[in-house]
Structures are given as C-alpha cells and as structure tokens.
Scaffold this active site. Structure first.
Site, PDB file in Angstrom:
ATOM      1  CB  SER A 141     -28.700 -22.121 -63.842  1.00  0.00           C
ATOM      2  OG  SER A 141     -27.765 -22.200 -62.776  1.00  0.00           O
ATOM      3  CE1 TYR A 154     -29.624 -27.543 -63.760  1.00  0.00           C
ATOM      4  CE2 TYR A 154     -27.861 -26.134 -62.953  1.00  0.00           C
ATOM      5  CZ  TYR A 154     -29.216 -26.417 -63.074  1.00  0.00           C
ATOM      6  OH  TYR A 154     -30.142 -25.572 -62.510  1.00  0.00           O
TER       7      TYR A 154
END
Length: 257
Positions: A141, A154
């Site tokens: 990401s 995350y």
C-alpha cells in the site's frame, strides 16, 4: 490475451480488487484459481468469470492457516498442473494509534497481511522453482511510504510486505521468478465504502475529504489496480524485479497546494 496459457492464483478474490483482477486475468486468457475465506463471494466471482467465457475454479482457504494453504496449493496444482502467477491480495485493514489497538486486533492484521503472504508464497514457491518461472505480486500500500493518522497496524503490515517483496526477489531471481509489489492509494472497494458509511456521520464529506488528498481529485477503482496487477503478471513486466508499483492517484509523491 496477455496471460494466454498461464495459471493464476489470486487470494482474497471474492470481492473488491481481487475479484476485479480475477475477471481481468480470465479475460486475458488465464485460468484463475479464485481463493477467499468466504465461499459465497468466491463462488460468485467464479460465476461471473464463467458467464464471460473464462475459466476459473474456487478453492476456499484461510490464508492464515498453514494446513489450509497447503491444501489450497495442492488442489490448484492437481486441477491445473502449475501456477504461473501468485497474487497475494488477501488483506484486512486496521484502525487506531498504537495506544488504542488491542493485542488481538494487532495480531489479526499481522496474521492476514503478513503471515498470509508468507504462507501462500511458501507453498507456491517450490512449484515455481521447479518450473523455473513465475510472477508473484504482493499487495502492499502507499501507506508503506507515507504517514497516515490512526493506521499503525495497517501501515506496519504493508511496510513489511514491501520489505519482504525486495528480499524475496533476491532469493528467487535465480529461478526465473519475479516478485513485485503493488502500492495502491485509497480504492473505493465495497469494504472501504461500507467502512466510510458505517463509521462517519457524514459519509459523503468523508469521501470528499479523501478525494481532496489525491492529485487526481478522485479515488481509485478496483479495476485500476487490476490493470496494474495484469501488467505485473504478464511478460510485459519481465524487467521489473523487486519493484514497488504505485497506483495511488498521486498521494505518495504529490501534494496539492
């Protein structure tokens, strides 16, 4: 037919980016192994591919469970004879600063986002090493490169995926295996849309705020990321090795005035 004759295993392909990639890979000639922990959504992906004339099979497995992953890969090899592309797409989000996150929530994010990549790659790699070819795509990401409030677990998991990708490439280049990472920005998947609508009093304002961070002025779609995954899966990216591919609307390296 950019994937003609190839077999692709896509984890977490019951919805969102995984489903879009599965459909696109099938349209480009691949036989697709659809994997998800949710049998209902996974079968729906297969049905969509079949309706378009593509070839796909669903194999249910939780990517955090070693025995389940080994069986997933065993059944995939039995069905199709080989695996040319592994797209480690399965993942979950996590919200909270470090002091806010409970241990079980932290472990859940790490288990799915890191352990899942490790276990699936570990089971697939011996087959790719034997055939001396393969493309592995790991879902990282853009948050691996930037700071974002209350996304500690995350961001840690996706940073680890990016680092793992580079290390894997060094280890497996000699077998003709390429390992690259996708780094999307905010993508309007069903998961993200549901999260925004359930977590904010004014979801539309929240969406507008997210769009304002993008140089593109809009959010990405699952199909945008699927196109990038297709490039990494295909022989067109044969000179990309251990590389991050950004698909983030300009979030990482741009800033609106």
């Amino acid at each position: 037919m950019r994937l003609q004759g190839k077999v692709a295993l896509i984890t977490g392909s019951g919805s969102g980016i995984g489903r879009a990639a599965a459909a696109l890979f099938a349209r480009e000639g691949a036989s697709v192994i659809v994997n998800d922990v949710d049998e209902t959504t996974g079968q729906q992906t297969v049905e969509q591919i079949a309706a378009l004339g593509g070839q796909a099979a669903f194999i249910q497995a939780d990517v955090t469970q070693p025995d389940a992953v080994e069986l997933l890969v065993k059944r995939a090899i039995e069905r199709f004879g080989r695996i040319d592309v592994l797209f480690n797409n399965a993942g979950i989000s996590g919200v909270g600063a470090i002091h806010e996150i409970e241990l079980d929530a932290w472990d859940r994010v790490m288990n799915v986002n890191i352990r899942g990549v490790y276990l699936t790659s570990k089971s697939v790699l011996p087959h790719m090493m034997e055939q001396r070819s393969g493309s592995i795509i790991n879902m990282s990401s853009c948050i691996a490169e930037i700071g974002l409030a209350r996304r500690a677990s995350y961001s840690a998991s996706k940073g680890a995926v990016l680092a793992l990708t580079k290390s894997m490439q060094v280890d497996y280049a000699k077998y003709g295996i390429r390992v690259n990472a996708l780094l999307p920005g905010t993508i309007m998947t069903p998961f993200v849309e549901n999260y925004l609508r359930s977590s904010y009093d004014d979801p539309e304002a929240a969406i507008a705020s997210l769009k304002s961070r993008q140089l593109s002025g809009d959010l990405g779609t699952p199909e945008d990321v699927a196109q990038a995954a297709l490039f990494l899966a295909s022989d067109e990216s044969k000179f990309m090795m251990g590389s991050p591919l950004y698909m983030d609307g300009g979030v990482t390296f741009g800033k609106n005035a």
